[in-house]
Write a protein that holds these residues in place. Structure first.
Motif, mmCIF file in Angstrom:
data_model
loop_
_atom_site.group_PDB
_atom_site.id
_atom_site.type_symbol
_atom_site.label_atom_id
_atom_site.label_comp_id
_atom_site.label_asym_id
_atom_site.label_seq_id
_atom_site.Cartn_x
_atom_site.Cartn_y
_atom_site.Cartn_z
ATOM 1 N N LEU A 103 0.833 -1.208 0.000
ATOM 2 C CA LEU A 103 0.000 0.000 0.000
ATOM 3 C C LEU A 103 0.866 1.256 0.000
ATOM 4 O O LEU A 103 1.805 1.378 0.791
ATOM 5 N N VAL A 104 0.522 2.192 -0.909
ATOM 6 C CA VAL A 104 1.149 3.509 -0.924
ATOM 7 C C VAL A 104 0.023 4.517 -0.811
ATOM 8 O O VAL A 104 -1.000 4.394 -1.489
ATOM 9 N N ALA A 105 0.171 5.511 0.074
ATOM 10 C CA ALA A 105 -0.862 6.539 0.180
ATOM 11 C C ALA A 105 -0.258 7.921 -0.018
ATOM 12 O O ALA A 105 0.829 8.223 0.474
ATOM 13 N N VAL A 106 -0.989 8.751 -0.772
ATOM 14 C CA VAL A 106 -0.620 10.146 -0.960
ATOM 15 C C VAL A 106 -1.583 10.939 -0.095
ATOM 16 O O VAL A 106 -2.797 10.898 -0.312
ATOM 17 N N LEU A 107 -1.052 11.658 0.906
ATOM 18 C CA LEU A 107 -1.943 12.225 1.914
ATOM 19 C C LEU A 107 -2.651 13.495 1.477
ATOM 20 O O LEU A 107 -3.752 13.778 1.905
ATOM 21 N N HIS A 108 -2.007 14.275 0.613
ATOM 22 C CA HIS A 108 -2.616 15.541 0.214
ATOM 23 C C HIS A 108 -2.149 15.890 -1.199
ATOM 24 O O HIS A 108 -1.219 16.679 -1.382
ATOM 25 N N ALA A 109 -2.796 15.275 -2.192
ATOM 26 C CA ALA A 109 -2.345 15.429 -3.578
ATOM 27 C C ALA A 109 -2.480 16.872 -4.064
ATOM 28 O O ALA A 109 -1.749 17.306 -4.949
ATOM 29 N N ASP A 110 -3.388 17.636 -3.453
ATOM 30 C CA ASP A 110 -3.621 19.018 -3.899
ATOM 31 C C ASP A 110 -2.351 19.869 -3.819
ATOM 32 O O ASP A 110 -2.114 20.737 -4.649
ATOM 33 N N SER A 111 -1.529 19.605 -2.784
ATOM 34 C CA SER A 111 -0.328 20.416 -2.618
ATOM 35 C C SER A 111 0.678 20.146 -3.742
ATOM 36 O O SER A 111 1.539 20.968 -4.017
ATOM 37 N N ILE A 112 0.551 18.992 -4.405
ATOM 38 C CA ILE A 112 1.452 18.709 -5.525
ATOM 39 C C ILE A 112 0.935 19.381 -6.798
ATOM 40 O O ILE A 112 1.702 19.856 -7.630
ATOM 41 N N LEU A 113 -0.395 19.434 -6.919
ATOM 42 C CA LEU A 113 -1.000 19.991 -8.134
ATOM 43 C C LEU A 113 -0.853 21.503 -8.238
ATOM 44 O O LEU A 113 -0.680 22.042 -9.318
ATOM 45 N N ASN A 114 -0.937 22.148 -7.082
ATOM 46 C CA ASN A 114 -1.032 23.610 -7.120
ATOM 47 C C ASN A 114 0.310 24.298 -6.908
ATOM 48 O O ASN A 114 0.489 25.053 -5.976
ATOM 49 N N GLN A 115 1.246 24.002 -7.787
ATOM 50 C CA GLN A 115 2.542 24.665 -7.709
ATOM 51 C C GLN A 115 2.595 25.771 -8.761
ATOM 52 O O GLN A 115 2.041 25.610 -9.841
ATOM 53 N N PRO A 116 3.269 26.882 -8.443
ATOM 54 C CA PRO A 116 3.309 27.998 -9.397
ATOM 55 C C PRO A 116 4.340 27.768 -10.487
ATOM 56 O O PRO A 116 5.354 28.452 -10.550
ATOM 57 N N SER A 117 4.109 26.787 -11.354
ATOM 58 C CA SER A 117 5.075 26.510 -12.414
ATOM 59 C C SER A 117 4.325 25.961 -13.606
ATOM 60 O O SER A 117 3.326 25.260 -13.454
ATOM 61 N N ILE A 118 4.821 26.256 -14.825
ATOM 62 C CA ILE A 118 4.147 25.716 -16.002
ATOM 63 C C ILE A 118 4.275 24.200 -16.033
ATOM 64 O O ILE A 118 3.557 23.522 -16.729
ATOM 65 N N ARG A 119 5.225 23.666 -15.280
ATOM 66 C CA ARG A 119 5.417 22.221 -15.267
ATOM 67 C C ARG A 119 4.701 21.527 -14.119
ATOM 68 O O ARG A 119 4.947 20.354 -13.855
ATOM 69 N N SER A 120 3.822 22.222 -13.408
ATOM 70 C CA SER A 120 3.291 21.628 -12.184
ATOM 71 C C SER A 120 2.461 20.366 -12.456
ATOM 72 O O SER A 120 2.555 19.404 -11.710
#
Ligand code: ADP
Ligand code: ZN
Length: 639
Positions: free
Chosen positions: A463-480
């Motif tokens: 099992l792998v869990a990502v606890l808060h995926a939103d923090s990965i999505l909302n980065q200030p970069s065109i590559r986010s």
């Protein structure tokens, strides 16, 4: 060769680059060479060509390239190539038994054949193999062929992947033909590897982090860039701000060698180069032994909080699943891409956030160290629980790996828990110890930042869990989005690598986000097509070349004025290709105010000319009295 020359009151060590018999303009004064340090060249002509290319392409002085490229010892005038200081090159000289490489499975064999065929008309190949398809075995096969022909091989991996997991595997097959070169190898050993390559000897495979591209490897047959999508291949600071993948391809091309770029989640640059026919393409779509890719389940945090079905930052379904996995005697990885306890402290009354005095960054709460830490400059201060403005209480907001560790230990008091982030891996062997303990199943739950996503192989993780995926999505970069897809797919790739299919749980407030559809179906191609469309519409890389100019000064008015001046001049030459003056997301760092200007240049445009114009405008700006002491530099192909 290295020489000692007088510069001002100092004596400096330099390299003879070219010979002149008279000054080539009248601002130049000639000085005598005081001393020649070497009796034979310490740098090859190929290296000088590479340095010059880096200096031109990445718009930085060639002296900066030299500082990055030469091992520290070679920059010390005491060092001599001849009287060698008997550095123990291989303190860990391999004395174990050599094992033959594993027999390839059908898919790997097919991939190897395809690679050999494709190389005949495409010197650069993208090897797109899903996580745990056994790319390492394919590399080993290709390396063996090269060594047998007497060729050297350069094998680049992200720094963090240079653990014994990979080194041990390669050492068993290649024994003392394997050389390992990265920042944790001592200066003496680095120099000795450099020296061996320079003087040429039996064929080697050099396994190294990005700086290994600067080694004078002769008779190069193959360059492997593993995890080619990794942003850490790009050097950020100081100059040269190079991308090791670009250097590797250039180097291979210069020596007529082949290049193999391997990954489960290609960078959009490489993917685009495959689409346009510039790179060859070989895919492995199945995991070794036909194990299914992990099943991905989304958990809607909005609903969970609303129904009060949360324990701390863990949704009930995740808690249940962890319990089952532990009862089953298997292991769990928890991923949260922030270290520390909480990313900021905020006043309950006036909403004031505790900030670094020198940077435009909130102070992260580190409970273990009992300190607030600035993740930009490292500044620390004692924890304040009283708001300096209104006197009310300051409370921690958000969560990092420390907080997850606390919560999991309360939830599962019997479980053995370990944490892997920058804070727990400061000492030389810390990282290794954590990985070893987890591999030996002395730890049930491993909590970590993106360090846990990097190419590791654990048998028992189901099992792998990502606890808060939103923090990965909302980065200030065109590559986010690109980064988010890569990170999620890579971390998911740690689950179920042997035996039964693994499971991944992603917690998010935005489960209907388009990105998750692609992640759930492991649909890289769908994601890449979607993202490339966006990039095209907005004239972003890989459709355009990007160059960012960065300006810094302790005085905000001055740096803003300089940026405006430079922007106006650039706009005269480049028109719409130039952005306005940009306030970066961290607008002040280490007491310097920062401004940026971004340029987008057509792929077919003459970049040599464009860079010359940019350099002229920078020089003009720096010559203005009002711009005195402003720092300006370029970042070509910024990440
Ligand atoms: P990737 O780099 O593609 O994620 P790895 O190269 O780490 O995958 O391979 C995954 C696992 O499968 C490793 O433990 C590796 O030893 C094993 N493996 C892959 N191919 C073979 C093979 N042909 N024979 C034996 N074991 C293999
Ligand atoms: Zn700071």
């Amino acid at each position: 060769m290295r020489v000692v020359v007088p510069l001002g009151h100092k004596q400096m060590v330099g390299i003879v680059y070219a010979e002149h018999t008279q000054p080539w303009n009248d601002t130049i004064a000639l000085r005598d060479i005081l001393l020649v340090l070497d009796t034979q060249p310490i740098v090859t002509l190929d290296q000088l060509h590479l340095w010059q290319w880096i200096s031109d392409y990445y718009m930085c002085p060639i002296g900066d390239v030299m500082s990055a490229a030469l091992p520290a010892k070679a920059q010390d005038r005491q060092y001599s190539l001849d009287a060698r200081t008997r550095a123990r090159v291989r303190s860990h000289k391999y004395t174990g038994v050599l094992e033959p490489a594993h027999a390839l499975d059908a898919q790997q064999q097919f991939a190897c054949n395809q690679i050999t065929q494709t190389w005949s008309d495409h010197p650069v190949i993208l090897l797109h193999g899903v996580t745990s398809s056994g790319k390492t075995e394919v590399y080993i096969h290709c390396i063996t062929e090269q060594l047998a022909q007497g060729n050297n091989v350069l094998y680049l991996v992200p720094e963090i992947a240079l653990t014994t997991q990979l080194t041990t595997r390669l050492e068993r097959v290649f024994g003392n033909q394997l050389l390992v070169y990265h920042s944790r190898v001592s200066d003496g050993q680095r120099m000795e590897i450099y020296r061996q390559q320079l003087l040429g000897s039996t064929p080697h495979v050099v396994l190294g982090a990005r700086s290994a591209v600067f080694l004078p490897v002769r008779q190069l047959g193959l360059v492997i860039v593993d995890e080619e999508h990794e942003p850490s291949y790009k050097q950020q600071d100081p100059a040269p701000r190079y991308h090791a993948r670009s250097l590797a391809i250039w180097l291979a091309n210069q020596q007529g060698a082949h290049t193999l770029l391997g990954t489960a989640t290609p960078s959009l640059e490489s993917w685009y180069n495959v689409q346009t026919g510039k790179y060859g393409y070989v895919a492995m779509t199945q995991r070794y032994q036909g194990i299914q890719l992990p099943q991905i389940t989304m958990v809607d945090l909005t609903r969970q909080y609303h129904r009060k079905e949360m324990y701390g930052h863990f949704a009930d379904p995740l808690v249940d699943r962890i319990r089952e996995v532990l009862a089953d005697g298997k292991q769990v990885i928890l991923f949260q891409n922030r270290r520390g306890y909480a990313p900021y402290m905020q006043c309950v009354q006036c909403a004031q956030v505790c900030k670094c005095p020198d940077c435009d960054v909130s102070m992260t709460l580190h409970q273990r160290m009992r300190q607030l830490v600035c993740h930009c400059c490292g500044h620390t201060q004692t924890i304040t629980t009283v708001c300096p403005h209104c006197g009310k209480e300051m409370k921690p907001h958000g969560f990092g790996t420390e907080r997850i560790e606390d919560e999991i230990m309360t939830l599962f008091p019997g479980a053995r828990v370990s944490r892997m982030d920058l804070d727990t891996t400061r000492k030389k062997d810390d990282y290794q110890h954590i990985i070893d303990a987890f591999s030996r199943h002395e730890v049930d739950i491993l909590i970590g930042t993106q360090m846990v996503t990097k190419g590791l192989h654990f048998e028992q993780v189901s099992l792998v869990a990502v606890l808060h995926a939103d923090s990965i999505l909302n980065q200030p970069s065109i590559r986010s989005y690109e980064r988010a897809f890569q990170m999620l797919e890579q971390v998911a790739g740690r689950a179920g690598r042997s035996g039964a299919q693994g499971q991944v749980i992603i917690q998010t407030f935005d489960p209907s986000h388009f990105l998750f559809q692609y992640v759930q179906t492991h649909d890289y191609e769908g994601f890449a097509a979607h993202e490339l469309n966006e990039r095209k519409a907005y004239c972003f890389p890989p459709y355009y070349r990007q160059i960012t100019l960065i300006l810094k000064h302790p005085n905000e008015t001055r740096v803003q004025a300089a940026a405006q001046m430079l922007q106006q001049r650039l706009a005269c030459s480049f028109g719409q290709r130039v952005s306005g003056v940009i306030l970066p997301s961290i607008a002040r760092a280490q007491r310097y105010f920062v401004r940026q200007i971004s340029l987008r240049i057509e792929l077919h445009a003459n970049t040599v000319k464009a860079k010359k114009i940019i350099t002229n405008h920078i020089d003009w700006t720096l010559a203005q009295p009002s711009c005195k002491s402003v720092i300006i530099y370029s970042d070509v192909d910024p990440m």
